[in-house]
Design a protein around this motif. Structure first.
Motif, PDB file in Angstrom:
ATOM      1  N   TRP A 184      33.023  41.849  -2.550  1.00 17.47           N
ATOM      2  CA  TRP A 184      32.765  40.752  -1.623  1.00 17.47           C
ATOM      3  C   TRP A 184      32.344  41.283  -0.258  1.00 17.47           C
ATOM      4  O   TRP A 184      32.793  42.361   0.166  1.00 17.47           O
ATOM      5  N   ALA A 185      31.498  40.532   0.432  1.00 18.04           N
ATOM      6  CA  ALA A 185      31.167  40.842   1.818  1.00 18.04           C
ATOM      7  C   ALA A 185      32.312  40.348   2.694  1.00 18.04           C
ATOM      8  O   ALA A 185      32.825  39.246   2.497  1.00 18.04           O
ATOM      9  N   GLY A 186      32.712  41.160   3.674  1.00 12.69           N
ATOM     10  CA  GLY A 186      33.792  40.772   4.555  1.00 12.69           C
ATOM     11  C   GLY A 186      35.144  41.229   4.065  1.00 12.69           C
ATOM     12  O   GLY A 186      35.267  41.990   3.097  1.00 12.69           O
ATOM     13  N   SER A 187      36.189  40.733   4.727  1.00 11.27           N
ATOM     14  CA  SER A 187      37.548  41.211   4.467  1.00 11.27           C
ATOM     15  C   SER A 187      38.372  40.241   3.638  1.00 11.27           C
ATOM     16  O   SER A 187      39.591  40.369   3.555  1.00 11.27           O
ATOM     17  N   SER A 188      37.740  39.244   3.025  1.00  9.38           N
ATOM     18  CA  SER A 188      38.479  38.251   2.256  1.00  9.38           C
ATOM     19  C   SER A 188      37.660  37.803   1.052  1.00  9.38           C
ATOM     20  O   SER A 188      36.433  37.879   1.047  1.00  9.38           O
ATOM     21  N   VAL A 189      38.374  37.323   0.032  1.00  9.07           N
ATOM     22  CA  VAL A 189      37.709  36.725  -1.131  1.00  9.07           C
ATOM     23  C   VAL A 189      37.913  35.210  -1.112  1.00  9.07           C
ATOM     24  O   VAL A 189      37.665  34.535  -2.111  1.00  9.07           O
ATOM     25  N   GLU A 190      38.355  34.696   0.020  1.00  5.69           N
ATOM     26  CA  GLU A 190      38.674  33.275   0.155  1.00  5.69           C
ATOM     27  C   GLU A 190      37.429  32.398   0.092  1.00  5.69           C
ATOM     28  O   GLU A 190      36.600  32.401   1.004  1.00  5.69           O
ATOM     29  N   GLY A 191      37.267  31.657  -0.993  1.00  6.12           N
ATOM     30  CA  GLY A 191      36.221  30.645  -1.099  1.00  6.12           C
ATOM     31  C   GLY A 191      34.799  31.144  -1.133  1.00  6.12           C
ATOM     32  O   GLY A 191      33.881  30.369  -0.860  1.00  6.12           O
ATOM     33  N   VAL A 192      34.567  32.409  -1.440  1.00  2.43           N
ATOM     34  CA  VAL A 192      33.199  32.937  -1.492  1.00  2.43           C
ATOM     35  C   VAL A 192      32.970  33.645  -2.823  1.00  2.43           C
ATOM     36  O   VAL A 192      33.894  34.202  -3.415  1.00  2.43           O
ATOM     37  N   GLU A 193      31.733  33.614  -3.271  1.00  4.43           N
ATOM     38  CA  GLU A 193      31.375  34.305  -4.502  1.00  4.43           C
ATOM     39  C   GLU A 193      31.212  35.797  -4.240  1.00  4.43           C
ATOM     40  O   GLU A 193      30.777  36.196  -3.152  1.00  4.43           O
TER      41      GLU A 193
END
Length: 238
Positions: free
Chosen positions: A176-185
């Motif tokens: 995942w892009a960024g520091s979270s897998v919250e609500g993103v593909e």
């Protein structure tokens, strides 16, 4: 010929009689800084007639996940076998840590408690072993480690409980892009094609940016709810 030129020569491709040099940077490892790691954890003790257990979910997952907790009279989880657990319970955990007490017939035998986020014991990814006559459990948690990072690929090593077979349980890796897998593909996914509980797996076809934060996650079953371990890292400049 310099060492770098020689490496580039080895990566060349013969096209219509001429040698085309693939940029050496595509094959060279990229530097990165590991920012944090996180895994589903399980701990606990036997207190009288109860298994008193506490678990901490992976906090970066989407929403509140329902977990399955099972207890077996065994030294490891009997994955893929028609063996009924002594106790099985489903529980949701909206907090950083949750606990519960499970009543079971307890004697001088080995026991194992397992937790997973799927609908069957085949998704269990964290365990707690009790040797005969001991009150405190020995925890095991899934984990991953970045072994190699290049502009177009990522190689990860993972470890899951003994007896777990990733390809049979639908385990996968995601980036995942960024520091979270919250609500993103995820930017990319790779199904783990190994039958080994401890092995490596590559995610290919990437375009890794410099000075950027990424998250790689290990899922012990289908869907984002199955993520049992993750690592957040930041790439350095090319």
């Amino acid at each position: 010929m310099t060492r770098r030129t020689y490496k580039c020569f080895l990566l060349g491709a013969l096209v219509v009689g001429s040698l085309v040099c693939i940029p050496c940077g595509l094959a060279e490892p990229l530097k990165f800084t590991l920012l944090k790691t996180e895994s589903l954890t399980l701990s606990g003790d036997i207190v009288g007639r109860y298994f008193s257990v506490e678990f901490a979910p992976v906090r970066e997952k989407t929403g509140v996940t329902a977990y399955l907790i099972a207890i077996f009279e065994d030294r490891q989880i009997p994955y893929y076998r028609a063996i009924n657990p002594l106790v099985v319970q489903r529980i949701s955990c909206p907090a950083p840590r949750c606990s519960l007490a499970l009543e079971a017939p307890i004697s001088e035998l080995p026991y194992i408690v397992g937790i997973g986020s799927g609908d069957s014991v085949d998704s269990i990814s964290a365990t707690l072993n009790f040797s005969p006559g001991t009150a405190s459990g020995r925890p095991f948690q899934a984990a991953l480690e970045i072994k190699s990072l290049r502009i177009n690929s990522l190689i990860v090593s993972y470890i899951l409980p003994p007896g777990y077979r990733p390809s049979r349980s639908g385990a996968w890796l995601g980036l995942w892009a960024g520091s979270s897998v919250e609500g993103v593909e995820p930017l990319a996914k790779a199904e783990i094609d190994s039958d080994l509980a401890q092995d490596t797996q590559a995610i290919n076809g990437l375009t890794i940016q410099s000075n950027f934060t990424y998250t790689v996650g290990l899922a012990a079953g289908p869907g984002v709810k199955g993520i049992t371990s993750l690592a957040v890292f930041r790439t350095e400049g090319y």
